[in-house]
Design a protein around this motif. Structure first.
Motif, PDB file in Angstrom:
ATOM      1  N   ASP A  13       0.787  -1.227   0.000  1.00  0.00           N
ATOM      2  CA  ASP A  13       0.000   0.000   0.000  1.00  0.00           C
ATOM      3  C   ASP A  13       0.820   1.279   0.000  1.00  0.00           C
ATOM      4  O   ASP A  13       0.304   2.349   0.322  1.00  0.00           O
ATOM      5  CB  ASP A  13      -0.989  -0.006   1.163  1.00  0.00           C
ATOM      6  N   HIS A  38       3.474  -5.319   3.089  1.00  0.00           N
ATOM      7  CA  HIS A  38       2.568  -6.170   3.857  1.00  0.00           C
ATOM      8  C   HIS A  38       2.458  -7.559   3.209  1.00  0.00           C
ATOM      9  O   HIS A  38       1.982  -7.683   2.070  1.00  0.00           O
ATOM     10  CB  HIS A  38       1.163  -5.549   3.908  1.00  0.00           C
ATOM     11  N   ARG A  98      -7.238 -10.986   2.366  1.00  0.00           N
ATOM     12  CA  ARG A  98      -7.324  -9.587   1.911  1.00  0.00           C
ATOM     13  C   ARG A  98      -8.224  -9.493   0.681  1.00  0.00           C
ATOM     14  O   ARG A  98      -9.055  -8.583   0.583  1.00  0.00           O
ATOM     15  CB  ARG A  98      -5.921  -9.068   1.564  1.00  0.00           C
ATOM     16  N   ARG A 101     -11.887  -9.896   1.524  1.00  0.00           N
ATOM     17  CA  ARG A 101     -12.476  -8.775   2.257  1.00  0.00           C
ATOM     18  C   ARG A 101     -12.876  -7.633   1.335  1.00  0.00           C
ATOM     19  O   ARG A 101     -13.892  -6.967   1.570  1.00  0.00           O
ATOM     20  CB  ARG A 101     -11.459  -8.247   3.283  1.00  0.00           C
ATOM     21  N   GLY A 132      -5.039  -3.700   0.249  1.00  0.00           N
ATOM     22  CA  GLY A 132      -5.405  -3.284   1.600  1.00  0.00           C
ATOM     23  C   GLY A 132      -6.430  -2.168   1.620  1.00  0.00           C
ATOM     24  O   GLY A 132      -6.799  -1.622   0.575  1.00  0.00           O
ATOM     25  N   ARG A 133      -6.829  -1.825   2.822  1.00  0.00           N
ATOM     26  CA  ARG A 133      -7.776  -0.725   2.981  1.00  0.00           C
ATOM     27  C   ARG A 133      -7.279   0.578   2.351  1.00  0.00           C
ATOM     28  O   ARG A 133      -8.097   1.358   1.847  1.00  0.00           O
ATOM     29  CB  ARG A 133      -8.079  -0.511   4.469  1.00  0.00           C
ATOM     30  N   ASP A 150      -6.517   9.426   5.253  1.00  0.00           N
ATOM     31  CA  ASP A 150      -6.863   9.609   6.664  1.00  0.00           C
ATOM     32  C   ASP A 150      -8.370   9.771   6.856  1.00  0.00           C
ATOM     33  O   ASP A 150      -8.956   9.146   7.741  1.00  0.00           O
ATOM     34  CB  ASP A 150      -6.166  10.865   7.225  1.00  0.00           C
ATOM     35  N   PHE A 153     -10.179   6.475   6.428  1.00  0.00           N
ATOM     36  CA  PHE A 153     -10.091   5.604   7.600  1.00  0.00           C
ATOM     37  C   PHE A 153     -10.989   6.128   8.725  1.00  0.00           C
ATOM     38  O   PHE A 153     -11.703   5.366   9.369  1.00  0.00           O
ATOM     39  CB  PHE A 153      -8.636   5.471   8.077  1.00  0.00           C
ATOM     40  N   ARG A 167     -10.563  -9.285   8.603  1.00  0.00           N
ATOM     41  CA  ARG A 167     -10.027 -10.272   7.656  1.00  0.00           C
ATOM     42  C   ARG A 167      -9.188 -11.288   8.417  1.00  0.00           C
ATOM     43  O   ARG A 167      -8.803 -11.059   9.560  1.00  0.00           O
ATOM     44  CB  ARG A 167      -9.205  -9.586   6.571  1.00  0.00           C
ATOM     45  N   ARG A 194      -1.496   2.977  17.818  1.00  0.00           N
ATOM     46  CA  ARG A 194      -2.906   2.890  17.435  1.00  0.00           C
ATOM     47  C   ARG A 194      -3.778   1.971  18.289  1.00  0.00           C
ATOM     48  O   ARG A 194      -4.878   2.311  18.634  1.00  0.00           O
ATOM     49  CB  ARG A 194      -3.073   2.454  15.961  1.00  0.00           C
ATOM     50  N   LYS A 253       0.955   8.235   3.305  1.00  0.00           N
ATOM     51  CA  LYS A 253       0.907   8.396   4.758  1.00  0.00           C
ATOM     52  C   LYS A 253       1.756   9.604   5.095  1.00  0.00           C
ATOM     53  O   LYS A 253       2.977   9.565   4.917  1.00  0.00           O
ATOM     54  CB  LYS A 253       1.485   7.118   5.407  1.00  0.00           C
TER      55      LYS A 253
HETATM   56  P1  AMP Z   1      -4.898  -3.269   6.008  1.00  0.00           P
HETATM   57  O1  AMP Z   1      -3.559  -3.834   5.705  1.00  0.00           O
HETATM   58  O2  AMP Z   1      -5.841  -3.410   4.879  1.00  0.00           O
HETATM   59  O3  AMP Z   1      -5.472  -3.771   7.294  1.00  0.00           O
HETATM   60  O4  AMP Z   1      -4.689  -1.701   6.194  1.00  0.00           O
HETATM   61  C1  AMP Z   1      -3.723  -1.291   7.135  1.00  0.00           C
HETATM   62  C2  AMP Z   1      -2.860  -0.210   6.554  1.00  0.00           C
HETATM   63  O5  AMP Z   1      -3.603   0.981   6.522  1.00  0.00           O
HETATM   64  C3  AMP Z   1      -1.609   0.057   7.382  1.00  0.00           C
HETATM   65  O6  AMP Z   1      -0.468  -0.073   6.573  1.00  0.00           O
HETATM   66  C4  AMP Z   1      -1.691   1.475   7.795  1.00  0.00           C
HETATM   67  O7  AMP Z   1      -0.498   2.163   7.547  1.00  0.00           O
HETATM   68  C5  AMP Z   1      -2.774   2.060   6.930  1.00  0.00           C
HETATM   69  N1  AMP Z   1      -3.565   2.979   7.734  1.00  0.00           N
HETATM   70  C6  AMP Z   1      -4.201   2.703   8.888  1.00  0.00           C
HETATM   71  N2  AMP Z   1      -4.828   3.809   9.340  1.00  0.00           N
HETATM   72  C7  AMP Z   1      -4.562   4.789   8.449  1.00  0.00           C
HETATM   73  C8  AMP Z   1      -4.909   6.167   8.353  1.00  0.00           C
HETATM   74  N3  AMP Z   1      -5.660   6.756   9.290  1.00  0.00           N
HETATM   75  N4  AMP Z   1      -4.463   6.868   7.281  1.00  0.00           N
HETATM   76  C9  AMP Z   1      -3.705   6.287   6.347  1.00  0.00           C
HETATM   77  N5  AMP Z   1      -3.330   4.983   6.383  1.00  0.00           N
HETATM   78  C10 AMP Z   1      -3.750   4.255   7.419  1.00  0.00           C
END
Ligand code: AMP
Ligand code: ZN
Ligand code: FE
Ligand code: FE
Length: 290
Positions: A13, A38, A98, A101, A132-133, A150, A153, A167, A194, A253
């Motif tokens: 990501d 990741h 992933r 999801r 990822g998200r 941001d 999220f 997931r 976090r 980020k």
């Molecule tokens: P996932 O791997 O799909 O669970 O997403 C997690 C990823 O989202 C991590 O690498 C975090 O760095 C990123 N992440 C989590 N919260 C935030 C946020 N508020 N803004 C930007 N990236 C985020």
């Protein structure tokens, strides 16, 4: 020596290719950078070629999504053999989780009236092995629903928000054994970032150390100065290595610039020695060290 042990490329990501990431690392004056996408080693080959050309030391790593006592935790694995079948199978299971999801998150967002399709996310994650998200967030930005990751999220994607879908992730206790059996060494990423910290106080960390945990990522932007002092004290007490890193995600980020936190050379040397010992013990070939 400037050493940054946690970065992401667009194989997960982040927003840079592995080559761009290594080029930026050289420009930022880093001597050593770890690529830790990741749940995948997909960026290692491209990053390795760029590192050789530019004279940057590359630590081949990955940030593995795990669970511990009901919480998501991230394990930084350095120099594991990604072809070790049990590790490869575990990573495949995480990547499949992933992928399963993503359409469910899209469906949840459509329930809220946001007309997002899987193809919208796939356009954002085209060069990623690990979806990822943040890619869903990028699709929401492209659609004009939110201004940045941001906001996505905060409004939709984090636990407790209406687009959050859990997931699959394996237990960290199991993953520690797999990383070592793959000839690698494991460091707990942002242990107090976090999430709530209860599982990672002294006794919890001692238990993980006994299962093979080698270090704590103390210097990370998610930790304030008091947390860093406390974690450094715990690391000393438990004889764990201490690392520092940026968790750079390119433009994805803010406030995580390459080299914003760094790792002391003796701590990296300690991790490399442990990886070499794990590799000798397991017979798994360690990828080239920096
Ligand atoms: P996932 O791997 O799909 O669970 O997403 C997690 C990823 O989202 C991590 O690498 C975090 O760095 C990123 N992440 C989590 N919260 C935030 C946020 N508020 N803004 C930007 N990236 C985020
Ligand atoms: Zn990430
Ligand atoms: Fe993380
Ligand atoms: Fe990360």
């Amino acid at each position: 020596m400037r050493i940054d042990l946690h970065t992401h490329s667009a194989r997960s990501d982040g927003t840079c290719t592995p080559r761009e990431l290594v080029t930026l690392a050289a420009g930022a004056g880093l001597d050593v950078v770890a690529l830790t996408d990741h749940d995948t080693a997909a960026g290692w080959a491209e990053a390795g070629a760029a590192a050789d050309e530019l004279g940057v030391g590359l630590v081949r790593g990955m940030e593995i999504s795990c669970l511990h006592e009901g919480r998501g935790v991230h394990l930084l694995a350095y120099l594991p053999d990604p072809t070790y079948p049990p590790l490869d199978e575990a990573l495949t299971a995480i990547l499949e989780g992933r992928d399963r999801r993503m359409p469910r998150v899209c469906a949840a967002l459509r329930e809220l009236g946001i007309p997002i399709r899987e193809a919208d996310v796939e356009r954002q994650s085209a060069s990623a092995t690990s979806t990822g998200r943040p890619h869903i967030a990028d699709a929401l930005v492209a659609m004009g629903v939110v201004a940045d990751r941001d906001e996505a999220f905060e409004r939709y994607l984090k636990p407790g928000r209406p687009g959050y879908v859990p997931r699959y992730a394996p237990p960290v206790t199991e993953m520690l054994g797999l990383v070592r059996a793959a000839g690698g060494v494991a460091v707990l990423a942002h242990p107090w970032g976090r999430t709530d910290t209860a599982a990672f106080l002294g006794p919890g960390l001692a238990a993980l150390r006994d299962l093979g945990l080698a270090g704590l990522e103390v210097d990370h932007e998610d930790h304030d100065p008091a947390q860093r002092r406390a974690l450094r004290g715990l690391a000393a007490e438990l004889d764990l290595a201490v690392t520092g890193s940026s968790d750079f995600h390119g433009a994805g980020k803010v406030g995580h610039d390459l080299g914003c936190n760094t790792t002391a050379p003796d701590q990296l040397a300690r991790l490399l020695d442990l990886a070499a010992a794990a590799s000798r013990a397991s017979g798994r070939p360690t990828p080239p060290p920096p």
